[in-house]
Design an enzyme around this catalytic site. Sequence first.
Site, PDB file in Angstrom:
ATOM      1  CG  LEU A  33     110.858  85.020  62.249  1.00  0.00           C
ATOM      2  CD1 LEU A  33     110.103  86.267  61.788  1.00  0.00           C
ATOM      3  CD2 LEU A  33     110.812  83.935  61.176  1.00  0.00           C
ATOM      4  N   GLY A  36     118.626  84.586  58.595  1.00  0.00           N
ATOM      5  CA  GLY A  36     118.367  83.779  57.393  1.00  0.00           C
ATOM      6  C   GLY A  36     116.946  83.992  56.898  1.00  0.00           C
ATOM      7  CG  HIS A  37     113.628  82.696  59.275  1.00  0.00           C
ATOM      8  ND1 HIS A  37     114.066  82.443  60.553  1.00  0.00           N
ATOM      9  CD2 HIS A  37     113.185  81.504  58.798  1.00  0.00           C
ATOM     10  CE1 HIS A  37     113.883  81.162  60.840  1.00  0.00           C
ATOM     11  NE2 HIS A  37     113.358  80.569  59.797  1.00  0.00           N
ATOM     12  CD  GLN A 148     120.553  78.041  47.040  1.00  0.00           C
ATOM     13  OE1 GLN A 148     121.683  78.149  47.517  1.00  0.00           O
ATOM     14  NE2 GLN A 148     120.248  78.470  45.839  1.00  0.00           N
ATOM     15  CG  ASP A 150     115.524  73.697  55.460  1.00  0.00           C
ATOM     16  OD1 ASP A 150     115.557  72.829  56.325  1.00  0.00           O
ATOM     17  OD2 ASP A 150     115.621  74.914  55.719  1.00  0.00           O
ATOM     18  CD  GLN A 153     111.337  73.068  53.606  1.00  0.00           C
ATOM     19  OE1 GLN A 153     110.882  72.452  54.552  1.00  0.00           O
ATOM     20  NE2 GLN A 153     111.764  74.320  53.706  1.00  0.00           N
ATOM     21  CB  VAL A 176     121.953  83.759  56.180  1.00  0.00           C
ATOM     22  CG1 VAL A 176     122.634  84.799  57.065  1.00  0.00           C
ATOM     23  CG2 VAL A 176     121.242  84.442  55.015  1.00  0.00           C
ATOM     24  CB  SER A 186     114.757  77.991  64.661  1.00  0.00           C
ATOM     25  OG  SER A 186     114.373  78.843  63.605  1.00  0.00           O
ATOM     26  NE  ARG A 187     114.960  71.034  64.597  1.00  0.00           N
ATOM     27  CZ  ARG A 187     114.254  71.190  63.470  1.00  0.00           C
ATOM     28  NH1 ARG A 187     114.762  71.871  62.463  1.00  0.00           N
ATOM     29  NH2 ARG A 187     113.050  70.670  63.358  1.00  0.00           N
TER      30      ARG A 187
HETATM   31  P1  AMP Z   1     112.132  77.202  59.016  1.00  0.00           P
HETATM   32  O1  AMP Z   1     111.544  78.289  59.851  1.00  0.00           O
HETATM   33  O2  AMP Z   1     113.339  76.566  59.603  1.00  0.00           O
HETATM   34  O3  AMP Z   1     111.101  76.230  58.513  1.00  0.00           O
HETATM   35  O4  AMP Z   1     112.667  77.920  57.733  1.00  0.00           O
HETATM   36  C1  AMP Z   1     111.851  78.755  56.957  1.00  0.00           C
HETATM   37  C2  AMP Z   1     112.573  79.091  55.683  1.00  0.00           C
HETATM   38  O5  AMP Z   1     113.795  79.751  55.985  1.00  0.00           O
HETATM   39  C3  AMP Z   1     112.938  77.844  54.868  1.00  0.00           C
HETATM   40  O6  AMP Z   1     112.748  78.117  53.484  1.00  0.00           O
HETATM   41  C4  AMP Z   1     114.394  77.656  55.194  1.00  0.00           C
HETATM   42  O7  AMP Z   1     115.111  76.999  54.177  1.00  0.00           O
HETATM   43  C5  AMP Z   1     114.854  79.096  55.335  1.00  0.00           C
HETATM   44  N1  AMP Z   1     116.068  79.170  56.142  1.00  0.00           N
HETATM   45  C6  AMP Z   1     116.300  78.600  57.346  1.00  0.00           C
HETATM   46  N2  AMP Z   1     117.563  78.848  57.747  1.00  0.00           N
HETATM   47  C7  AMP Z   1     118.145  79.594  56.775  1.00  0.00           C
HETATM   48  C8  AMP Z   1     119.441  80.178  56.597  1.00  0.00           C
HETATM   49  N3  AMP Z   1     120.391  80.023  57.510  1.00  0.00           N
HETATM   50  N4  AMP Z   1     119.673  80.860  55.465  1.00  0.00           N
HETATM   51  C9  AMP Z   1     118.709  81.015  54.528  1.00  0.00           C
HETATM   52  N5  AMP Z   1     117.467  80.506  54.640  1.00  0.00           N
HETATM   53  C10 AMP Z   1     117.183  79.811  55.748  1.00  0.00           C
END
Ligand code: AMP
Length: 284
Positions: A33, A36-37, A148, A150, A153, A176, A186-187
């Site tokens: 996390l 952004g999360h 947004q 993704d 998605q 964010v 996360s990457r």
């Molecule tokens: P993930 O853990 O990458 O599957 O992401 C989980 C959720 O967090 C998804 O809805 C992503 O679009 C969102 N997310 C990932 N990175 C960001 C970010 N930088 N800003 C806002 N939301 C994000």
Amino acid sequence: MEVFDHPDAMAAWSDTQRSLGRRIGFVPTMGALHEGHLALMGIAHQHADVVVASIFVNPLQFDRRDDFDRYPRPIDGDLHACRDVGVAAVYAPTAAAMYPPGFQTHVEPGSLADPLEGAGRPGHFRGVTTVVSKLLNAVRPHVAVFGQKDYQQLAVVRQMVRDLDMAVTIIGAPTVREGDGLALSSRNQRLTATQRSAAVCVPHGLDAAVAAYRTGERSAEALMASARSIIDAEPLARLEYLAIVDADTLDTVDMIERPARLVTAVWFGEVRLIDNMALDAPAP
Ligand code: AMP
């Protein structure tokens, strides 16, 4: 904060919350996390009485085994972060609880899942729609928040919820970014220091196109050229795709006459980053 690892226990908790009249907000994640999360969890709080976050690295949505194996899984830090932002329950199912022997049903997305990420990552969105359906069935939220970041998605999930009459409101949250503009991901942790510095070409490229759009340029070709020139100038960056698509249908557009989205995927070594920006401000 409660932590559940099985859908039955998660659903029982949610049923109790619902019977008490509480609105449930949900943020699905794959963990590791970042801000952004956590911003998504803050938005969920604005729409709900209790917030549930899920942490599950979903094998179904990975097209590359090495990407799945190397995906970071700092569960202790993640649980702390959830507690700090007032999450009431974390749903962190085991892979065995999600996909027990004999599992065989999938949710098949439609044509929205074909281009862009779908073209480069076969089966990715089928994995996403399947896991999101399962997560929604266990968590039973009133609202679910997706980033947004993704963008495709978010569109695919909205379409699924509409098509399958799922009783949940989907909220899209803004991306964010780091101070230099790189979208949090996360990457990003897997980038070397030099790759991390180089990766700023992605938001810079997108910014250049947005700036040209704001001065009145409406040709997708010209806008993409301004973004591409910046990304291509970075020797460590390998562009997989750069496209301007209709904000709703994700069809490619030639001239921008309604809200559109500039979307890209760029590799830095073995790490694949995605980003996007809106092209939807009124003409100057
Ligand atoms: P993930 O853990 O990458 O599957 O992401 C989980 C959720 O967090 C998804 O809805 C992503 O679009 C969102 N997310 C990932 N990175 C960001 C970010 N930088 N800003 C806002 N939301 C994000």
